[in-house]
Each structure stands twice: as structure tokens, then as C-alpha cells.
Design a protein around this motif. Structure first.
Motif, PDB file in Angstrom:
ATOM      1  N   VAL A 149       0.837  -1.198   0.000  1.00 23.70           N
ATOM      2  CA  VAL A 149       0.000   0.000   0.000  1.00 23.70           C
ATOM      3  C   VAL A 149       0.875   1.252   0.000  1.00 23.70           C
ATOM      4  N   ALA A 150       1.956   1.240   0.757  1.00 24.10           N
ATOM      5  CA  ALA A 150       2.880   2.389   0.778  1.00 24.10           C
ATOM      6  C   ALA A 150       3.484   2.619  -0.599  1.00 24.10           C
ATOM      7  N   TRP A 151       3.804   1.538  -1.333  1.00 28.31           N
ATOM      8  CA  TRP A 151       4.332   1.663  -2.698  1.00 28.31           C
ATOM      9  C   TRP A 151       3.327   2.376  -3.587  1.00 28.31           C
ATOM     10  N   LYS A 152       2.061   1.996  -3.486  1.00 25.52           N
ATOM     11  CA  LYS A 152       1.013   2.640  -4.276  1.00 25.52           C
ATOM     12  C   LYS A 152       0.883   4.111  -3.905  1.00 25.52           C
ATOM     13  N   GLN A 153       0.933   4.420  -2.618  1.00 24.48           N
ATOM     14  CA  GLN A 153       0.786   5.803  -2.171  1.00 24.48           C
ATOM     15  C   GLN A 153       1.897   6.687  -2.721  1.00 24.48           C
ATOM     16  N   THR A 154       3.101   6.139  -2.851  1.00 23.32           N
ATOM     17  CA  THR A 154       4.204   6.888  -3.445  1.00 23.32           C
ATOM     18  C   THR A 154       3.881   7.245  -4.891  1.00 23.32           C
ATOM     19  N   GLY A 155       3.362   6.286  -5.647  1.00 21.35           N
ATOM     20  CA  GLY A 155       2.980   6.553  -7.035  1.00 21.35           C
ATOM     21  C   GLY A 155       1.876   7.584  -7.157  1.00 21.35           C
ATOM     22  N   THR A 156       0.906   7.535  -6.270  1.00 19.16           N
ATOM     23  CA  THR A 156      -0.187   8.507  -6.294  1.00 19.16           C
ATOM     24  C   THR A 156       0.322   9.914  -6.000  1.00 19.16           C
ATOM     25  N   ARG A 157       1.244  10.022  -5.048  1.00 24.73           N
ATOM     26  CA  ARG A 157       1.828  11.350  -4.768  1.00 24.73           C
ATOM     27  C   ARG A 157       2.562  11.884  -5.991  1.00 24.73           C
ATOM     28  N   GLU A 158       3.210  11.009  -6.769  1.00 22.87           N
ATOM     29  CA  GLU A 158       3.867  11.464  -8.004  1.00 22.87           C
ATOM     30  C   GLU A 158       2.852  12.055  -8.977  1.00 22.87           C
ATOM     31  N   TYR A 159       1.679  11.445  -9.087  1.00 25.55           N
ATOM     32  CA  TYR A 159       0.648  11.989  -9.980  1.00 25.55           C
ATOM     33  C   TYR A 159       0.086  13.296  -9.446  1.00 25.55           C
ATOM     34  N   GLN A 160       0.005  13.459  -8.140  1.00 28.41           N
ATOM     35  CA  GLN A 160      -0.431  14.740  -7.580  1.00 28.41           C
ATOM     36  C   GLN A 160       0.600  15.828  -7.892  1.00 28.41           C
ATOM     37  N   ARG A 161       1.877  15.475  -7.808  1.00 27.62           N
ATOM     38  CA  ARG A 161       2.924  16.440  -8.198  1.00 27.62           C
ATOM     39  C   ARG A 161       2.884  16.699  -9.707  1.00 27.62           C
ATOM     40  N   LEU A 162       2.588  15.659 -10.484  1.00 29.52           N
ATOM     41  CA  LEU A 162       2.490  15.841 -11.933  1.00 29.52           C
ATOM     42  C   LEU A 162       1.369  16.821 -12.278  1.00 29.52           C
ATOM     43  N   ALA A 163       0.244  16.742 -11.587  1.00 25.58           N
ATOM     44  CA  ALA A 163      -0.841  17.697 -11.838  1.00 25.58           C
ATOM     45  C   ALA A 163      -0.341  19.127 -11.646  1.00 25.58           C
ATOM     46  N   GLN A 164       0.403  19.357 -10.579  1.00 25.07           N
ATOM     47  CA  GLN A 164       0.945  20.692 -10.309  1.00 25.07           C
ATOM     48  C   GLN A 164       1.957  21.107 -11.381  1.00 25.07           C
ATOM     49  N   ARG A 165       2.853  20.173 -11.743  1.00 22.83           N
ATOM     50  CA  ARG A 165       3.842  20.475 -12.798  1.00 22.83           C
ATOM     51  C   ARG A 165       3.154  20.852 -14.097  1.00 22.83           C
ATOM     52  N   CYS A 166       2.112  20.098 -14.461  1.00 27.77           N
ATOM     53  CA  CYS A 166       1.413  20.367 -15.716  1.00 27.77           C
ATOM     54  C   CYS A 166       0.716  21.723 -15.682  1.00 27.77           C
ATOM     55  N   LEU A 167       0.079  22.044 -14.546  1.00 25.45           N
ATOM     56  CA  LEU A 167      -0.562  23.355 -14.424  1.00 25.45           C
ATOM     57  C   LEU A 167       0.450  24.488 -14.589  1.00 25.45           C
ATOM     58  N   GLU A 168       1.645  24.291 -14.050  1.00 20.96           N
ATOM     59  CA  GLU A 168       2.658  25.340 -14.059  1.00 20.96           C
ATOM     60  C   GLU A 168       3.466  25.406 -15.357  1.00 20.96           C
ATOM     61  N   GLN A 169       3.722  24.263 -15.989  1.00 23.24           N
ATOM     62  CA  GLN A 169       4.737  24.229 -17.038  1.00 23.24           C
ATOM     63  C   GLN A 169       4.290  23.723 -18.405  1.00 23.24           C
ATOM     64  N   MET A 170       3.249  22.912 -18.490  1.00 18.05           N
ATOM     65  CA  MET A 170       2.914  22.322 -19.779  1.00 18.05           C
ATOM     66  C   MET A 170       2.423  23.395 -20.741  1.00 18.05           C
TER      67      MET A 170
END
Length: 196
Positions: A149-170
Motif C-alpha cells: 500500500v505504501a508503494w502505491k501511495q508513493t505513485g499517487t503522490r507522483e501523480y499529484q505532483r504531476l498535476a501541479q507540474r502540468c498546471l505550471e509548465q505544460m
């Protein structure tokens, strides 16, 4: 994004969510805070309601749809892999649905559970929290460890950061004709210096 109102209902996208421009949102769709919706995803709220709760991600080519008067919901921090189809179901808090899996009407995936890639979850299926669900038709294979479950949570946090990166930079751009000299690489969370 391509966004359509239908029968007086307009999709809702929280300003902290990122929805790719090629995604399609129709009618009764609610995308919550810090969500990520990938390229070519289809969220069709033309019969039932479609909901992504806070921090959920819906990756490339996923489909969310349902029958009239149904809700298709990905709860908080849900993680939906590329090409998955969710139809009139509920994906529990912090659960993961693997690539190309199908979850059918009135199915309920328990919190912190994983549905394996390419699984077919029949209508009305329910699983307890923190379960591994696999197969066609899908069944519960075992309980998940806290480490899984912790492994999955790490991946989900990456997608939450990706949302922020995309809003700022894409941004839309034209492709280069050849790679630059010393072209940088993208790490899991953004650019990293050359050689690291």
C-alpha cells in the motif's frame, strides 16, 4: 480540455486539478482538488454522475461512465491506470485500478485495494479493504501488505505532483527536428541535472 454542458449540467473542475486538453468531460462531471486527468480520458456524465475526489488520478485513455441515476466515483487518492474502464462503480479511498482493467456497475473496490492490470470486475462485486483483486472474472486473491500500500501511495503522490507540474509548465509547442546537445532528463518529479 473539451468540455460540454448537457441538460443544464456543466462539468466542474477544481482550479488545482489538471485536466489534459485532449480529455473530454460531458455533463455531470466533478473533478476535485489536486486531481490529474490524462490525455484522451473520457468522463461521460450524460446519464449518471462522474466524480473524482481529491488527489485522484485518471490516466491516459481511461473511460468513466454509468447507467442513469448511477454514480461512478473514484474516492480520495484513487489511482486509475492507463486504459481502465470504470462503469457505474465505486473505487475506494487510496485504491488502485491497474492498466486496462474493467470495473462494472455497482462494484465496490475497498479502500487501499489493488485491481490488477487487465482484470474484469463483474457487476455487483465487492471486496474488503486492502485486498488484491485479480482475474477474469476477478476475485480476491489475498490481503495486501502495508508495504504494498505504501508503494502505491508513493505513485499517487507522483501523480499529484504531476498535476501541479502540468498546471505550471505544460505548454503547446512544435517538436524539435533533433535532440539538443546535453539534453536533460525528466525524473519522477521533474528535471534533474545531467549525470544524476
Amino acid at each position: 480540455m473539451t468540455c460540454y454542458s448537457l441538460d443544464g449540467l456543466t462539468p466542474v473542475v477544481d482550479p488545482t486539478a489538471y485536466v489534459h486538453p485532449s480529455a473530454v468531460l460531458i455533463g455531470d462531471v466533478i473533478v476535485g482538488p489536486h486531481c490529474y486527468v490524462g490525455p484522451l480520458a473520457s468522463l461521460r456524465g450524460d446519464f449518471g454522475r462522474i466524480v473524482l475526489e481529491e488527489g485522484a488520478n485518471l490516466q491516459d485513455t481511461c473511460v468513466m461512465h454509468g447507467f442513469p441515476d448511477s454514480d461512478t466515483v473514484v474516492e480520495r487518492n484513487g489511482h486509475i491506470g492507463h486504459g481502465a474502464v470504470l462503469h457505474g462503480c465505486r473505487i475506494g479511498t487510496d485504491a488502485l485500478v491497474g492498466m486496462n482493467a474493467v470495473v462494472m456497475d455497482n462494484a465496490r473496490i475497498g479502500a487501499r485495494s489493488f485491481v490488477s492490470a487487465a482484470a474484469f470486475v463483474k457487476a455487483g462485486f465487492e471486496c474488503p479493504e486492502q485486498s488484491l483483486v485479480m482475474g477474469t472474472p476477478a476475485s480476491v486473491k489475498r490481503s495486501l501488505s502495508d508495504e504494498e500500500v505504501a508503494w502505491k501511495q508513493t505513485g499517487t503522490r507522483e501523480y499529484q505532483r504531476l498535476a501541479q507540474r502540468c498546471l505550471e509548465q505544460m505548454q503547446v509547442c512544435e517538436p524539435l527536428s533533433a535532440p539538443e546537445t546535453d539534453r536533460p532528463r525528466i525524473s519522477d518529479s521533474g528535471l534533474r541535472p545531467k549525470g544524476q
